[in-house]
Enzyme design. Structure first.
Site, mmCIF file in Angstrom:
data_model
loop_
_atom_site.group_PDB
_atom_site.id
_atom_site.type_symbol
_atom_site.label_atom_id
_atom_site.label_comp_id
_atom_site.label_asym_id
_atom_site.label_seq_id
_atom_site.Cartn_x
_atom_site.Cartn_y
_atom_site.Cartn_z
ATOM 1 N N ARG A 90 71.943 -64.933 -53.928
ATOM 2 C CA ARG A 90 72.186 -66.215 -54.602
ATOM 3 C C ARG A 90 73.220 -66.986 -53.795
ATOM 4 N NH1 ARG A 90 73.724 -67.967 -60.718
ATOM 5 N NH2 ARG A 90 71.496 -67.573 -60.884
ATOM 6 N N HIS A 139 64.814 -71.763 -57.630
ATOM 7 C CA HIS A 139 65.275 -70.662 -58.499
ATOM 8 C C HIS A 139 64.021 -69.943 -59.031
ATOM 9 C CE1 HIS A 139 67.770 -68.253 -60.891
ATOM 10 N NE2 HIS A 139 68.190 -69.091 -61.813
ATOM 11 N N GLN A 175 63.747 -67.450 -62.125
ATOM 12 C CA GLN A 175 63.930 -68.120 -63.421
ATOM 13 C C GLN A 175 62.584 -68.556 -63.995
ATOM 14 O OE1 GLN A 175 66.900 -68.858 -65.274
ATOM 15 N NE2 GLN A 175 65.330 -69.368 -66.769
ATOM 16 N N ASP A 183 68.244 -78.603 -68.078
ATOM 17 C CA ASP A 183 69.201 -77.808 -67.302
ATOM 18 C C ASP A 183 70.491 -78.637 -67.198
ATOM 19 O OD1 ASP A 183 70.411 -75.998 -65.572
ATOM 20 O OD2 ASP A 183 69.209 -76.539 -63.820
ATOM 21 N N CYS A 217 67.426 -72.847 -68.860
ATOM 22 C CA CYS A 217 67.696 -71.639 -68.058
ATOM 23 C C CYS A 217 69.054 -71.029 -68.409
ATOM 24 C CB CYS A 217 67.617 -71.975 -66.581
ATOM 25 S SG CYS A 217 68.715 -73.322 -66.105
ATOM 26 N N ARG A 252 64.505 -62.625 -68.313
ATOM 27 C CA ARG A 252 64.949 -62.534 -66.910
ATOM 28 C C ARG A 252 64.885 -61.080 -66.439
ATOM 29 N NH1 ARG A 252 68.137 -66.236 -64.733
ATOM 30 N NH2 ARG A 252 67.264 -65.351 -62.829
HETATM 31 N N1 NVA Z 1 70.655 -75.948 -61.707
HETATM 32 C C1 NVA Z 1 71.601 -74.948 -62.115
HETATM 33 C C2 NVA Z 1 70.905 -73.701 -62.517
HETATM 34 C C3 NVA Z 1 71.793 -72.611 -63.048
HETATM 35 C C4 NVA Z 1 71.043 -71.374 -63.420
HETATM 36 C C5 NVA Z 1 72.581 -74.676 -60.984
HETATM 37 O O1 NVA Z 1 72.131 -74.553 -59.836
HETATM 38 O O2 NVA Z 1 73.781 -74.601 -61.243
HETATM 39 N N1 CP Z 2 69.801 -68.945 -65.563
HETATM 40 C C1 CP Z 2 70.614 -68.363 -64.671
HETATM 41 O O1 CP Z 2 70.274 -68.191 -63.500
HETATM 42 O O2 CP Z 2 71.805 -67.987 -65.174
HETATM 43 P P1 CP Z 2 73.051 -67.401 -64.342
HETATM 44 O O3 CP Z 2 73.578 -68.536 -63.523
HETATM 45 O O4 CP Z 2 74.008 -66.913 -65.375
HETATM 46 O O5 CP Z 2 72.527 -66.296 -63.467
#
Ligand code: NVA
Ligand code: CP
Length: 331
Positions: free
Chosen positions: A108, A135, A138, A231, A272, A317
């Site tokens: 990540r 992502h 997800q 989101d 998410c 998840r």
């Molecule tokens: N769009 C958000 C998703 C978090 C799971 C981010 O990248 O912070």
């Molecule tokens: N939805 C998601 O990816 O959550 P986290 O950022 O907590 O992993």
């Protein structure tokens, strides 16, 4: 089986056929049932898995860890400050080193090119746990949740409302195109997806019967919809300074009761997570003090309503990430 995912990376949904995504969803369902029934087998026994997180996480990290433990694997967590990656050691060297020690690597972080490089050089399966661009794990959980509620994906009307060009919106659009959904991004003009990604999705849709619409008009996008998805308005890695403009642009697109009432009576709400729906977070409080709003992308009322399936989605998840790891790495 006409395909084999063993040894394959999971970097973006674009790399997977509709059939392969269908297989991963069916495997997820099967694994969820096995876990509930207490009949799960350890398909990852003896495997070592590295979890690289250059951005923070609750769900993705815990889903990888619980899925690995359920399946008999061991994990090493490398957080934002623990590894040399990118600072003192190149991505390519890191990939080669970790590939000598681990059977699979989750990443990540920031650029999609980083996870693509890891995938190219590690020599073991690499899984994308979120980049600025995509992502993909997800979306498997989102689709599993939709199927649990509606029984199928084909023809389901799904509207993503909010920042229409973030990682979740991008991945949903590709996933929807691959799986034949009627997908809409409902957002202000300034936050529409890139023409390149939209054209890619439209091209895929021609072969799957999916429908992709980008609209700034809430009523057009939401009327009769089965699933409303949103989101955060500012994603990880974006500067604090964008909050003000983003709030201005997205406040009219907040998912609230008025918006839910435009949808189909059996519509569900997905997110998410994490979500800003009340003042029980530090950021939520800071935004309230600065801009006077007590929730952002979704109202507390919708978030806590019966239509909200966000915690089923979060649980899914684990089941879907487990499917990805077993399909690409299993014994
Ligand atoms: N769009 C958000 C998703 C978090 C799971 C981010 O990248 O912070
Ligand atoms: N939805 C998601 O990816 O959550 P986290 O950022 O907590 O992993």
């Amino acid at each position: 089986m006409s395909f084999n995912l063993k040894g394959k990376n999971f970097l973006k949904l674009l790399d997977f056929s509709s059939k392969e995504i269908r297989f991963l969803l069916d495997l997820s369902k099967h694994l969820k049932i096995s876990k509930y029934a207490g009949t799960e087998n350890e398909n990852l026994k003896g495997k070592n898995i590295a979890l690289i997180f250059e951005k923070t996480s609750t769900r993705t990290r815990c889903a990888f860890e619980t899925a690995a433990y359920d399946q008999g694997a061991r994990v090493t967590y490398l957080g934002p400050v623990e590894s040399q990656m990118g600072k003192k050691e190149s991505i390519i060297d890191t990939a080669k080193v970790l590939g000598r020690m681990y059977d699979g690597i989750e990443y990540r972080g920031f650029g999609q090119d980083i996870v693509e490089d890891l995938g190219k050089y590690a020599g073991v399966p690499v899984w994308n746990g979120l980049t600025d661009m995509f992502h993909p794990t997800q979306i498997l959980a989102d689709f599993l949740t939709i199927e649990e509620n509606f029984g199928n994906l084909e023809g389901i009307k799904l509207a993503y409302v909010g920042d229409g060009r973030n990682n979740v919106a991008n991945s949903l659009m590709i996933g929807a195109a691959k799986m034949g959904l009627d997908f809409r991004i409902v957002c202000p003009k300034e936050l529409e997806p890139t023409t390149e990604l939209l054209n890619t999705s439209l091209k895929i849709s021609k072969t799957t019967g999916a429908k992709i619409t980008i609209t700034n008009d809430i009523e057009e996008g939401i009327k009769g919809i089965h699933v409303i998805y949103t989101d955060v308005w500012v994603s990880m890695g974006e500067p604090e300074s964008v909050w003000e403009e983003r709030i201005k642009l997205l406040l009219p697109y907040q998912v609230n009761k008025k918006m839910m009432d435009l949808a189909s009576p059996n519509a569900i709400f997905l997110h998410c997570l994490p979500a800003f729906h009340d003042l029980k977070t530090i950021t939520g409080k800071e935004i309230y003090e600065k801009f006077g709003i007590d929730c952002m992308e979704v109202s507390d009322e919708v978030f806590l309503s019966k239509q909200s399936k966000v915690f089923d989605e979060a649980e899914n998840r684990t089941h879907t990430i487990k499917a990805v790891m077993i399909a690409t790495l299993g014994n």
